[in-house]
Design an enzyme around this catalytic site. Structure first.
Site, PDB file in Angstrom:
ATOM      1  N   ASP A 160      67.017  50.503   9.209  1.00  0.00           N
ATOM      2  CA  ASP A 160      65.627  50.090   9.409  1.00  0.00           C
ATOM      3  C   ASP A 160      64.649  51.107   8.828  1.00  0.00           C
ATOM      4  O   ASP A 160      63.623  50.741   8.243  1.00  0.00           O
ATOM      5  CB  ASP A 160      65.343  49.901  10.901  1.00  0.00           C
ATOM      6  CG  ASP A 160      66.035  48.675  11.471  1.00  0.00           C
ATOM      7  OD1 ASP A 160      66.541  47.862  10.679  1.00  0.00           O
ATOM      8  OD2 ASP A 160      66.060  48.539  12.706  1.00  0.00           O
ATOM      9  N   GLU A 192      75.880  21.715  16.376  1.00  0.00           N
ATOM     10  CA  GLU A 192      74.936  22.830  16.348  1.00  0.00           C
ATOM     11  C   GLU A 192      74.496  23.158  17.764  1.00  0.00           C
ATOM     12  O   GLU A 192      74.295  22.254  18.584  1.00  0.00           O
ATOM     13  CB  GLU A 192      73.708  22.464  15.497  1.00  0.00           C
ATOM     14  CG  GLU A 192      74.048  22.001  14.092  1.00  0.00           C
ATOM     15  CD  GLU A 192      72.880  21.320  13.395  1.00  0.00           C
ATOM     16  OE1 GLU A 192      71.783  21.265  13.992  1.00  0.00           O
ATOM     17  OE2 GLU A 192      73.074  20.848  12.256  1.00  0.00           O
ATOM     18  N   LYS A 238      71.983  23.751  20.540  1.00  0.00           N
ATOM     19  CA  LYS A 238      70.598  23.314  20.751  1.00  0.00           C
ATOM     20  C   LYS A 238      69.814  24.501  21.305  1.00  0.00           C
ATOM     21  O   LYS A 238      69.990  24.899  22.455  1.00  0.00           O
ATOM     22  CB  LYS A 238      70.548  22.134  21.709  1.00  0.00           C
ATOM     23  CG  LYS A 238      69.165  21.529  21.869  1.00  0.00           C
ATOM     24  CD  LYS A 238      69.225  20.265  22.724  1.00  0.00           C
ATOM     25  CE  LYS A 238      67.849  19.623  22.853  1.00  0.00           C
ATOM     26  NZ  LYS A 238      66.906  20.489  23.595  1.00  0.00           N
ATOM     27  N   ARG A 248      55.651  20.160  15.973  1.00  0.00           N
ATOM     28  CA  ARG A 248      56.160  18.790  15.913  1.00  0.00           C
ATOM     29  C   ARG A 248      55.058  17.780  16.231  1.00  0.00           C
ATOM     30  O   ARG A 248      54.960  16.727  15.618  1.00  0.00           O
ATOM     31  CB  ARG A 248      57.328  18.614  16.892  1.00  0.00           C
ATOM     32  CG  ARG A 248      57.907  17.210  16.884  1.00  0.00           C
ATOM     33  CD  ARG A 248      58.954  17.023  17.963  1.00  0.00           C
ATOM     34  NE  ARG A 248      59.405  15.659  17.988  1.00  0.00           N
ATOM     35  CZ  ARG A 248      58.772  14.660  18.591  1.00  0.00           C
ATOM     36  NH1 ARG A 248      57.649  14.881  19.220  1.00  0.00           N
ATOM     37  NH2 ARG A 248      59.248  13.431  18.549  1.00  0.00           N
ATOM     38  N   LYS A 295      75.631  15.660  14.973  1.00  0.00           N
ATOM     39  CA  LYS A 295      75.116  14.802  13.911  1.00  0.00           C
ATOM     40  C   LYS A 295      76.268  14.224  13.095  1.00  0.00           C
ATOM     41  O   LYS A 295      77.263  14.923  12.847  1.00  0.00           O
ATOM     42  CB  LYS A 295      74.204  15.597  12.968  1.00  0.00           C
ATOM     43  CG  LYS A 295      73.008  16.255  13.633  1.00  0.00           C
ATOM     44  CD  LYS A 295      72.279  17.176  12.669  1.00  0.00           C
ATOM     45  CE  LYS A 295      71.104  17.852  13.347  1.00  0.00           C
ATOM     46  NZ  LYS A 295      70.443  18.852  12.477  1.00  0.00           N
ATOM     47  N   LYS A 345      73.346  17.665  26.700  1.00  0.00           N
ATOM     48  CA  LYS A 345      72.672  18.612  27.584  1.00  0.00           C
ATOM     49  C   LYS A 345      73.701  19.341  28.444  1.00  0.00           C
ATOM     50  O   LYS A 345      74.521  18.704  29.125  1.00  0.00           O
ATOM     51  CB  LYS A 345      71.668  17.894  28.477  1.00  0.00           C
ATOM     52  CG  LYS A 345      70.617  17.098  27.731  1.00  0.00           C
ATOM     53  CD  LYS A 345      69.631  18.005  27.025  1.00  0.00           C
ATOM     54  CE  LYS A 345      68.655  18.614  27.982  1.00  0.00           C
ATOM     55  NZ  LYS A 345      67.601  19.400  27.294  1.00  0.00           N
ATOM     56  N   CYS A 399      51.541  38.043  61.058  1.00  0.00           N
ATOM     57  CA  CYS A 399      51.491  38.158  59.601  1.00  0.00           C
ATOM     58  C   CYS A 399      51.682  39.618  59.195  1.00  0.00           C
ATOM     59  O   CYS A 399      50.959  40.498  59.691  1.00  0.00           O
ATOM     60  CB  CYS A 399      50.153  37.633  59.087  1.00  0.00           C
ATOM     61  SG  CYS A 399      49.925  37.863  57.305  1.00  0.00           S
ATOM     62  N   CYS A 437      49.298  31.426  58.705  1.00  0.00           N
ATOM     63  CA  CYS A 437      48.649  32.652  59.156  1.00  0.00           C
ATOM     64  C   CYS A 437      47.268  32.276  59.675  1.00  0.00           C
ATOM     65  O   CYS A 437      46.540  31.504  59.041  1.00  0.00           O
ATOM     66  CB  CYS A 437      48.540  33.640  57.996  1.00  0.00           C
ATOM     67  SG  CYS A 437      47.459  35.035  58.316  1.00  0.00           S
ATOM     68  N   CYS A 465      43.027  37.844  55.658  1.00  0.00           N
ATOM     69  CA  CYS A 465      44.392  38.141  55.233  1.00  0.00           C
ATOM     70  C   CYS A 465      44.363  38.447  53.736  1.00  0.00           C
ATOM     71  O   CYS A 465      44.015  37.567  52.926  1.00  0.00           O
ATOM     72  CB  CYS A 465      45.316  36.961  55.509  1.00  0.00           C
ATOM     73  SG  CYS A 465      47.009  37.240  54.920  1.00  0.00           S
TER      74      CYS A 465
END
Length: 675
Positions: A32, A112, A114, A135, A288, A312, A406, A424, A430
């Site tokens: 780098d 592929e 997703k 899109r 595909k 999925k 509380c 409460c 509070c």
């Protein structure tokens, strides 16, 4: 001069080559620091000789203007969404449909990962990047060219012999490592962490300042040729992807071509097992048909290609230790228990806390401190504690009980009769409730004051600069100037946002009050019916319940809220501070445009968040429900629609896309008659 020009051209080509090795081949040849040295040398030459700068120089990723950001862009070819399958049986059923339509088994399938990111299109002319767009509705997206130019994985100039015109589709994502670094910086600054890489990536490419996008370390995987003018002829999708890779575009090396459905199923199983082995989030597998001729034969439905499907991945579950059960006091005073967990990586993020909803839920699931519990998370869903593993419960684990007082203010906690949640009794004394109330008031669902997040609210409270929402509108520059992190620009931006909030529509103000059971939907209904805060305050329970869809519990909460002297004082302080208390007549003209129309939303809309789409319908007098029924007027199907789209088709309910939805909002129900 000639030597400088030659050296600049040489450096540009060298830097592009090493970008290609790093981003596309994942096989860097130099460190780098060496790349940075070459980059700085090119910068120095171009600074001394500005006439040598070219638009596609590696130094110009931040050089483009942002003036066209978010303007509409028409895609050269429509970007379709994909149908989903959720199990192997559905996948096999899809394959059987292909065989029926083609009259044969496809020769091969491209598999592929997703990627959970933001779908975009990149347009190149003669190898030069000229446009990047979201899109959108599939036909029209938003111009994000200036921001996408900052992403080093997106080549500004293609390699080899590029075609005359090409539009490719890809998924912009934030690497998990970059996301974790970003949240580490957020924690160091005392800011709220981002929820997940996908939402963060989507927000990053919509920054108004491209330099802000550049800081987010985004990347991209290219997955499809959308439009091609010129270039070689291809037989398969796999060949196209290899060609794109040679041109310098980043194609995921995890892609694989298999010859039959058994190979697809094997790829899916591997993807499930290794879903967190990558430096990016995956939520499924895209399958595909590999033959481009078969793709053309199969064609498209109204919203999806028949030749592709998204598998999925199932929700994930992990086990971890429930360290402690704590409580939080929200904006209405409701007390919510939550689980403090031993950090566990599940569903793509590290989970440390999970809501437990109310005391009844804690007891129903029999959760106790010290339990080993099952935690579930899928996609963007809030982490959920499913239940304990009783065989691993430690001896002596005690049943959890709601505290009597509380922990934030010391006032009693009570459970109103007939309600699931305890409360409460400290009111806005509070500090937890006040903090949440102010955050709600300033949030996007209410007054939408940009820059007034938790960190700023905590500062204002700790310095006693505000005590209620009305005090926000009386802040002066000197209240903040000179404090750490607050200069003239940041103070000016915040005060400008506060000043703009004074003129928000009435529904936002009513939502910001934090009245029990009155969210954005009810608030907008009240605004359409009564038009002014004074009229809402003067309304009786009968007046309010006469509104369709507003029941007695809501009416009682509204009347009780306006009856309290502290709330009356707040309204007057807001009025005195110049906050708008009514809706002009012009804002009300569209109020009945969708009267009698009931809409169901499914999938992801690019032009609206789910809340914005719902608000747009309700502002016009329509209703948005969560399920398809005989009363449903239309189902709006966005990207990756769920089962509601199928239910609409089964019931004969109109299924409309986002552009039709936009016309519905403008023209009214007559649009549905033309679908």
């Amino acid at each position: 001069m000639a030597d400088d020009a030659a050296r600049a051209a040489e450096l540009r080509e060298t830097l592009r080559y090493h970008d290609y090795r790093y981003h596309v081949l994942d096989d860097a040849e130099i460190a780098d620091i060496e790349f940075d040295t070459l980059f700085r040398e090119l910068q120095a030459i171009e600074a001394e000789h500005p006439e040598l700068v070219t638009p596609n120089s590696p130094t110009q990723r931040l050089g483009g203007p942002a003036s066209d950001l978010f303007t509409p862009v028409t895609h050269l070819e429509r970007m379709f969404s994909l149908d989903n399958v959720e199990n192997l049986e559905d996948l096999e059923a899809w394959q059987e449909r292909l065989v029926r339509l083609l009259g044969k088994e496809p020769d091969a399938y491209s598999c592929e990962l997703k990627v959970d990111g933001l779908a975009i299109s990149l347009t190149y002319e003669d190898g030069r990047l000229v446009k990047a767009a979201t899109r959108g509705d599939g036909e029209t997206g938003e111009d994000i060219t200036a921001n996408v130019r900052t992403i080093s994985a997106v080549p500004l100039l293609l390699r080899g012999e590029p075609p005359a015109v090409m539009e490719v589709r890809g998924e912009i994502y934030m690497p998990v490592s970059a996301f974790e670094e970003l949240n580490k910086r957020q924690a160091e600054l005392g800011e709220r962490p981002y929820v997940n890489p996908r939402n963060t990536a989507a927000g990053s490419v919509r920054q108004k300042d491209p330099a802000a996008t550049a800081e987010r370390r985004l990347s991209i995987w290219v997955y499809q040729v959308g439009y091609l003018e010129g270039g070689p002829a291809f037989v398969t999708h796999t060949e196209q992807m290899a060609w794109l890779r040679d041109l310098g575009l980043t194609v995921n090396p995890a892609n694989k071509t298999v010859v039959d459905i058994e190979g697809v199923e094997g790829y899916v199983r591997t993807a499930e097992e290794a879903r967190h082995a990558h430096d990016y989030q995956t939520d499924g597998v895209v399958v595909k048909v590999d033959s481009l001729a078969d793709q053309q034969t199969l064609g498209f439905t109204a919203k999806s290609p028949r030749w592709a499907v998204a598998y999925k991945l199932a929700p994930e579950e992990k086990t971890t230790l429930l360290r402690e059960i704590r409580i939080n006091v929200g904006r209405t005073g409701a007390v919510t228990p939550y689980a403090v967990l031993e950090p566990v990586f599940v569903g793509g993020v590290t989970v440390t806390n999970a809501t437990l909803h109310n005391e009844g839920e804690v007891h129903r699931r029999d959760l106790r401190e010290g339990d080993t519990v099952i935690v579930r998370r899928a996609g963007d869903v809030i982490p959920e504690v499913v239940g304990p593993i009783l065989s691993q419960r430690p001896a002596g684990a005690k049943v959890w009980k709601m505290p009597k007082r509380c922990p934030f203010c010391g006032n009693p906690i009570i459970k109103p009769e007939g309600e699931a949640k305890a409360k409460c009794t400290g009111g806005y004394t509070c500090p937890s409730r006040l903090r949440e109330h102010l955050s709600h008031f300033a949030g996007r669902g209410a007054m939408d004051i940009e820059g007034l997040g938790y960190k700023t609210i905590d500062l204002l409270l700790s310095e006693s600069l505000i005590h209620d929402p009305a005090d926000i509108f009386t802040l002066e520059p000197d209240d903040l100037l000179g404090r750490e992190g607050w200069g003239e620009v940041s103070v000016g931006n915040l005060l400008s946002a506060i000043d703009a909030a004074k003129d928000r529509e009435l529904g936002r103000l009513l939502a910001g009050f934090g009245i029990d059971h009155v969210g954005g939907t009810v608030a907008r209904v009240l605004a359409r019916r009564f038009h002014t805060v004074a009229a809402v305050a003067a309304a009786t329970e009968d007046d309010i319940t006469a509104i369709d869809g507003v029941g007695p519990e809501i009416a009682t909460a509204i009347v009780d809220w306006f009856a309290e002297s502290d709330n009356q004082e707040l309204v007057e302080k807001l009025r005195a501070a110049g906050v708008r208390m009514e809706d002009p007549i012009d804002d009300l003209q569209a109020g009945d445009l969708l009267d009698g129309v009931t809409i169901v939303l499914t999938g992801t809309l690019d032009g609206f968040s789910r809340d914005e789409a719902k608000a747009a319908v309700e502002d016009r007098g329509g209703k948005v429900t969560g399920s398809v029924s005989g009363k449903t007027s239309a189902v709006v199907a966005g990207d990756s629609p769920g089962s509601k789209a199928r239910h609409a088709e089964e019931r004969g309910v109109p299924l409309i896309d986002e552009p039709t939805f936009a016309r519905l909002l403008e023209e009214g129900p007559s649009v549905l008659d033309r679908t």
